[in-house]
Design an enzyme around this catalytic site. Structure first.
Site, mmCIF file in Angstrom:
data_model
loop_
_atom_site.group_PDB
_atom_site.id
_atom_site.type_symbol
_atom_site.label_atom_id
_atom_site.label_comp_id
_atom_site.label_asym_id
_atom_site.label_seq_id
_atom_site.Cartn_x
_atom_site.Cartn_y
_atom_site.Cartn_z
ATOM 1 C CG ASP A 284 -8.387 -0.158 4.099
ATOM 2 O OD1 ASP A 284 -8.404 0.611 3.251
ATOM 3 O OD2 ASP A 284 -9.154 -1.016 4.518
ATOM 4 C CG HIS B 282 -11.789 -3.011 2.428
ATOM 5 N ND1 HIS B 282 -10.474 -2.430 2.517
ATOM 6 C CD2 HIS B 282 -12.011 -3.489 1.340
ATOM 7 C CE1 HIS B 282 -9.920 -2.725 1.367
ATOM 8 N NE2 HIS B 282 -10.800 -3.571 0.671
#
Lengths: 553, 553
Positions: free
Chosen positions: B192, B366
């Protein structure tokens, strides 16, 4: 009853942009700034937004001056639209005046404008107001605050400002003058709230210069830099860095070229001899001798940098031999277009430096919290009006004023059109005057209003369906049609069934009207619209605009 | 020749959202995630965007599993649209499965879905692939990374993750397992890239909890908190803070209520007995006994908080007795709607706390740069593919991989549809397979394409003008009209002259056609269009869509 000073902003409150504030006392009126705003995402097709200046027009015989604090669009951009209606002497510093002239020339309005140069420290009269410009730092040269002498006391109107201890090509904001005024006593201050949510101090313009210099040193690539066209101090620093590393500099993009021209003429920028060149001339130089300064820092699709990135530029195609520096931040609302530009430049192999990965590539031109408080503490106004910002910024600024000791009751957060009345001892809300926004689309001003916008939004959402039939004027019998024309609704070539169904529904509706003896065309149209929209909604879950048209034969 | 592992993302590259990655080896295929994306500002009327999955459909007999890393829309949202076409067992953790079931139920697709629960640490087979879920921290419960055993080696697919040493209701990301895999040898990692531009570590979810707690303590106002509906750990912390201060909690907004239901059923959230209440019940409690958790953190115009702010909510009208906490950040593109909400809440006198003025009110789910590097350093993959992000994020992530010692040649930045072929010893680009985006509007999938969008953009910009005439089919003589219908062009009531001019121009054009013996209707239409558009452009500087319609009698 004592006369009051009346202050009304016609823009710049509860919004960013179209700054315009009206000061009135008895028979005299002045206007400070005359800016435009940009349409938000829902104002489809609108080019710019300007304040509704009907109130000023109605009182035009009282208007003594339009005073401009600096040359950004949100402070001067509405001039071409309102000047025919509300003409008065325009006071501006040389730099601002240069930009205004350029703008009015484009609109063929220079002849009717009476532009007068003002200078920091030199007061002038406008009716019973006395106006003294005060030098401030901002992201454009020639920015000033105003000390406005009025019969009830002195008002300080800051315009946009920051406090830069090491500015480029200018002195620091004239804190001494603000302090002197404060000592003598200031009745009211109106101050820019843009960065009221940002703690600390805005870094100096020089921090950007140092970073830019380091990106030129030892770099063997072609360097392309973009920034806001109006930021002459930034352009100065880019040129200095490039020249110091032996590079020639070309400037491209119409607004950037205009800005450079004005700044050179007026001496706001110093360019080492032999540094500037045409883009065409740079073609034959090795990359490490070349610097291009370009428009396009907001990813605007017609800008020079956009065209360089997407292969539409006459001279420059950006690739792996380029270092691209975006010396700017994305203006709120432009995040996606800026990102699209960065992504495309990277995809082409260019090295791209931008603020998210290198915070020193840009500084704001607006004061942060500590600067705001410092100015409040120097000026020590009795009353305070935060201006220039959305509600969140105005409230945050009001909170800062309370921190430095201004009683909360002495601070008013007002709104567009809502007059504030000030006497030597009091501040309160007065009447609300006509105000609002005027949308400019093409040559039209104000003919795009809420009805047109609502239609555009409807059309944008699901497109339209026009249903055309010809009826015999004698007996309403169907002579031709129904024809169905759709745009922006479905892909027509693959929607034959849908279109045929719609035709059947129209015919059925006409039959039903006949059976029920409905002959009035308005009712027939409404019946068609209702029947079609119900069918379309069930079949597609969409609500296109439906336009029945009946031709009479 | 050795067989290759082939990996192709059909979404999530050069964009944020619609994540979907296809793994293939010989006759077996698995799909990791099946997400949707949101339309950008130019995709007028489009509800959601999903990946083009035609390639998977064509190879559906090879598809062994759809494996979901977590339950966010950008990882599961396309399931209802593609499931009829590409059915296969769906593997998900209990929380993710709960959300998928809810979604499929709404679309009446639950019957056809074969949902299987997977658990961190327990591997399962899907064709010749072995899949081991690994626990990770993210802003939703039940998130996992995947270790995918393939004939060429182990692939680690991180999904969305962060490393939270003090997470809520879960353990830290299973760094040990990542390290063990790294020691055994990992061929490839896909990871990611969302926050690849952000230095440092993402702060712990607990930092938000501490801040929230301090905002409840001693507060005598009603507290209204909004956050992302899917952030169960956040909701847990809000409830804990409220309960600790003796408040009852009501949850409002459909997605938030759904999420709470699933989380309660599956034990992902612990609510102290007697804390939850209905909104209606809270009405009779004093403000300091009340907490409302609501949807609307993005300023969505139909959300509960929006209605509370703009007076459209059944139970709650926000005012000066409220403390409103926005425990979220604006998703890129939503900045303006969030700002509008904050402004309105402030205008109503509420105290509003939001991230721009209080950074502890939200943390990202994140990983930031240091976490990304840590995972890379633990897993030590031979090859690396950054996924989930725009070009700028993918490139920034690639640079981080280089920093921790992965040779740049071993990292590929690929794009949607471009296959990467991996052997034990090599990684390279393979073929490009059919891919792209499918726009969903209402019930239609794919029938809004570039033509329809272009028309909507055109209509949005300047509206439309329909020109209708009836012609005699024998001699083309004008039987009726021209009728001019405009929408979204000008304010019709004030544009009589313009409309009359247009009618005259149409009549003149028809006359000219007759004189020149032009009888072909296509040519007549084109002539009308050209004449009108030239007139309109001169008169208004606008370019509305012009639709000539000829009825034949």
């Amino acid at each position: 009853m004592a006369e009051k000073l009346r202050i009304t902003s016609l823009g710049g409150l509860d919004e960013v942009g179209k700054n315009l504030t009206v000061y009135e006392y008895k028979g005299d009126m002045i206007v400070v700034d005359c800016g435009l705003g940009f349409p938000d995402g829902e104002m489809y097709g609108v080019d710019v937004v300007i304040p509704n200046t009907a109130y000023i027009s109605r009182n035009r015989d009282k208007l003594r001056a339009i005073v401009l604090t600096h040359g950004h669009e949100d402070h001067i951009g509405a001039l071409p639209y309102v000047l025919q209606d509300i003409n008065a002497p325009i006071y501006a510093t040389a730099m601002t005046a240069g930009l205004v002239k350029l703008k009015l020339e484009e609109h063929k309005l220079l002849d009717i404008a009476d532009i007068r140069i003002m200078e920091p420290g030199t007061s002038f009269k406008a009716g019973l107001f006395t106006i003294e410009p005060i030098h401030v730092n901002h992201s454009i040269s020639g920015a000033v605050a105003l000390a406005i002498g009025t019969p009830v006391g002195t008002v300080v109107h800051t315009g946009d400002f920051k406090i830069d201890t090491t500015p480029v090509n200018s002195d620091m904001t004239d804190l001494t003058r603000f302090g002197e005024l404060g000592k003598k006593g200031v009745l009211l201050m109106l101050s820019d709230s843009t960065n009221a949510e940002h703690p600390g101090f805005s870094p100096s313009e020089r921090t950007v210069g140092r970073r830019l210099r380091s990106l030129f040193e030892g770099c063997d690539k072609r360097v392309v830099v973009t920034t806001f066209a109006s930021n002459v101090p930034r352009i100065q620093q880019i040129i200095e860095s490039a020249a110091a590393c032996g590079r020639k500099v070309a400037v491209t993009g119409r607004s950037m070229e205009n800005m450079l021209k004005v700044a050179l003429e007026l001496g706001y920028i110093n360019v080492p001899q032999g540094t500037l060149a045409d883009l065409g001339q740079l073609k034959n130089l090795p990359p490490d001798k070349v610097c291009v300064i370009t428009t396009g820092s907001q990813g605007e699709s017609m800008s020079a940098l956009y065209r360089m990135a997407f292969s539409g530029h006459k001279y420059i195609d950006i690739g792996s031999g380029d270092r691209v520096i975006i010396s700017a931040s994305a203006v709120p609302g432009n995040e996606k277009t800026v990102s699209r530009l960065i992504n495309e430049l990277l995809r082409r192999g260019a090295e791209v430096l931008y603020r998210s990965i290198d915070s020193d590539l840009h500084v704001s031109g607006h004061a942060c919290q500590e600067e705001m408080k410092m100015l409040l503490a120097l000026v020590k106004p009795k009353f305070f009006l935060p201006i220039h910002g959305e509600q969140r910024h105005l409230r945050a600024h009001a909170a800062l004023a309370a921190e430095v000791g201004i009683p909360p009751a002495n601070t008013l957060v007002t709104e567009i059109g809502r007059t504030v009345e000030v006497t030597k001892k009091s501040i309160k809300f007065g009447q609300t005057i006509p105000s609002g926004r005027v949308l400019v689309d093409g040559t039209g001003m104000g003919d795009v209003g809420s009805v047109v916008l609502r239609d555009r939004q409807h059309l944008a959402q699901d497109g339209m369906i026009a249903v055309v039939i010809s009826l015999n004027s004698e007996d309403n019998s169907l002579l031709s049609g129904p024809d169905i024309i759709t745009r922006g609704f479905v892909y027509v070539k693959e929607s034959g069934d849908l279109i045929n169904d719609m035709k059947s529904i129209v015919v059925e509706t006409l039959d039903a009207c006949e059976i029920n003896d409905i002959t009035d065309w308005a009712t027939i149209k409404t019946s068609i619209k209702t029947a079609l929209s119900s069918y379309v909604s069930k079949a597609t879950k969409r609500s296109p605009m439906i336009l029945p048209v009946i031709m009479e034969i």
